[in-house]
Motif scaffolding. Structure first.
Motif, PDB file in Angstrom:
ATOM      1  N   ARG A 228      36.247-105.719  45.866  1.00  0.00           N
ATOM      2  CA  ARG A 228      34.428-106.651  46.749  1.00  0.00           C
ATOM      3  C   ARG A 228      34.748-106.830  47.586  1.00  0.00           C
ATOM      4  O   ARG A 228      33.135-106.812  48.463  1.00  0.00           O
ATOM      5  N   GLU A 229      35.102-106.210  48.529  1.00  0.00           N
ATOM      6  CA  GLU A 229      35.427-106.104  50.384  1.00  0.00           C
ATOM      7  C   GLU A 229      34.461-105.037  50.343  1.00  0.00           C
ATOM      8  O   GLU A 229      33.454-104.808  51.346  1.00  0.00           O
ATOM      9  N   CYS A 231      32.331-103.704  47.939  1.00  0.00           N
ATOM     10  CA  CYS A 231      30.666-103.824  47.491  1.00  0.00           C
ATOM     11  C   CYS A 231      30.300-104.053  48.165  1.00  0.00           C
ATOM     12  O   CYS A 231      29.280-105.405  47.615  1.00  0.00           O
ATOM     13  N   VAL A 232      29.632-103.712  49.195  1.00  0.00           N
ATOM     14  CA  VAL A 232      28.273-103.827  50.033  1.00  0.00           C
ATOM     15  C   VAL A 232      27.289-103.164  50.518  1.00  0.00           C
ATOM     16  O   VAL A 232      27.770-101.863  50.401  1.00  0.00           O
ATOM     17  N   LYS A 238      25.570-106.197  53.472  1.00  0.00           N
ATOM     18  CA  LYS A 238      24.933-107.705  52.322  1.00  0.00           C
ATOM     19  C   LYS A 238      26.186-106.938  50.784  1.00  0.00           C
ATOM     20  O   LYS A 238      26.172-106.111  51.117  1.00  0.00           O
ATOM     21  N   GLN A 239      26.469-107.590  50.482  1.00  0.00           N
ATOM     22  CA  GLN A 239      27.287-107.621  49.432  1.00  0.00           C
ATOM     23  C   GLN A 239      26.577-107.425  48.443  1.00  0.00           C
ATOM     24  O   GLN A 239      24.824-107.781  48.030  1.00  0.00           O
ATOM     25  N   GLU A 241      25.699-107.932  44.906  1.00  0.00           N
ATOM     26  CA  GLU A 241      25.732-109.146  43.740  1.00  0.00           C
ATOM     27  C   GLU A 241      26.006-108.056  42.647  1.00  0.00           C
ATOM     28  O   GLU A 241      25.289-107.790  41.426  1.00  0.00           O
ATOM     29  N   ALA A 244      31.434-105.339  41.656  1.00  0.00           N
ATOM     30  CA  ALA A 244      32.955-105.377  41.707  1.00  0.00           C
ATOM     31  C   ALA A 244      33.286-106.206  40.457  1.00  0.00           C
ATOM     32  O   ALA A 244      34.003-105.009  40.588  1.00  0.00           O
TER      33      ALA A 244
END
Length: 250
Positions: A228-229, A231-232, A238-239, A241, A244
């Motif tokens: 998750r960290e 996946c920007v 910016k994340q 969506e 992840a």
């Protein structure tokens, strides 16, 4: 072993007894292994009783121990219990290079039939398609996962998505990678794994790309959070969506 003695062994190496460290390691541990249990005639009982000494030869002698072990057969110094233990060491050190499958042979019979399989050099897998992003990923993953001990590497990346931002390209991928070595017609697996990662490239003025960073999923309890960290987006951070979760589900 105070004087220099040279043996040309079947592995194609010349062992010099002037190289005392490996020779001493083997002989010291052999002496320990052969010391007990004296009432047994089974070589495996001696190895089990002194498994640390046996493993020390394999671990600390490694490939350098093989010429010395085989030289003992050339010199006629591999009889009885000593020969049985040396044969087992030779088989373990060679792995798939050992061409003799008959387990009933005596140590000298085994050595007389031994024809060590030679390594066949093969190139790493190369991407044959036309997708420039996939080509970058394949090249990067081969270099990342290629074994240090030689052989060749095959990778199979699953590319989830790629994003461009301010001259950077970031690719999200999970890759199966495996290194192999080929000995005659026998394939040996040397190691591999399945690795989720985020790969960031910097685009040059000529349109070429250079690797900037390789973010790999962490092990254990940090596996999901590390995905998750990373996946920007490559510059703004910016994340992205759903990416992840897509990676974790895969």
């Amino acid at each position: 072993m105070s004087q220099a003695v040279h043996f040309q062994t079947k592995c194609g190496s010349v062992w010099s007894a002037q190289t005392q460290n490996v020779a001493q390691l083997i002989e010291d541990n052999l002496r320990t292994i052969m010391s007990s249990p004296g009432q047994s005639s089974n070589p495996d009982d001696y190895i089990k009783a002194h498994d640390l000494a046996y493993e020390s030869i394999l671990k600390y002698g490694g490939e350098n121990a093989l010429p010395y072990v085989l030289a003992q057969f050339e010199a006629g110094n591999a009889e009885g219990l000593r020969g049985q233990i040396l044969m087992r060491l030779g088989k373990e050190l060679m792995g798939v290079r050992n061409n003799v499958s008959d387990e009933t042979l005596s140590p000298q019979e085994w050595y007389s039939r031994l024809q060590i399989r030679r390594e066949v050099s093969l190139p790493d897998f190369a991407y044959q398609g036309n997708d420039p992003v996939a080509r970058l990923v394949y090249q990067t993953e081969v270099q990342k996962h290629k074994g240090r001990q030689g052989g060749f590497c095959i990778v199979a990346p699953h590319i989830f998505a790629s994003y461009r931002e301010d001259g950077k390209l970031k690719v999200f991928v999970t890759t199966f990678a495996q290194s192999y070595r080929l000995y005659d017609n026998v394939l040996s697996e040397e190691g591999g794994g399945i690795i989720p990662a985020a790969i960031t490239y910097q685009e040059g003025p000529d349109g070429s790309y250079t690797l900037e960073s390789y973010e790999q999923a962490k092990d254990g309890a940090y596996f999901a959070s590390s995905i998750r960290e990373y996946c920007v987006m490559p510059v703004s951070g910016k994340q992205i969506e759903g990416l992840a979760e897509q990676t974790l589900t895969h």
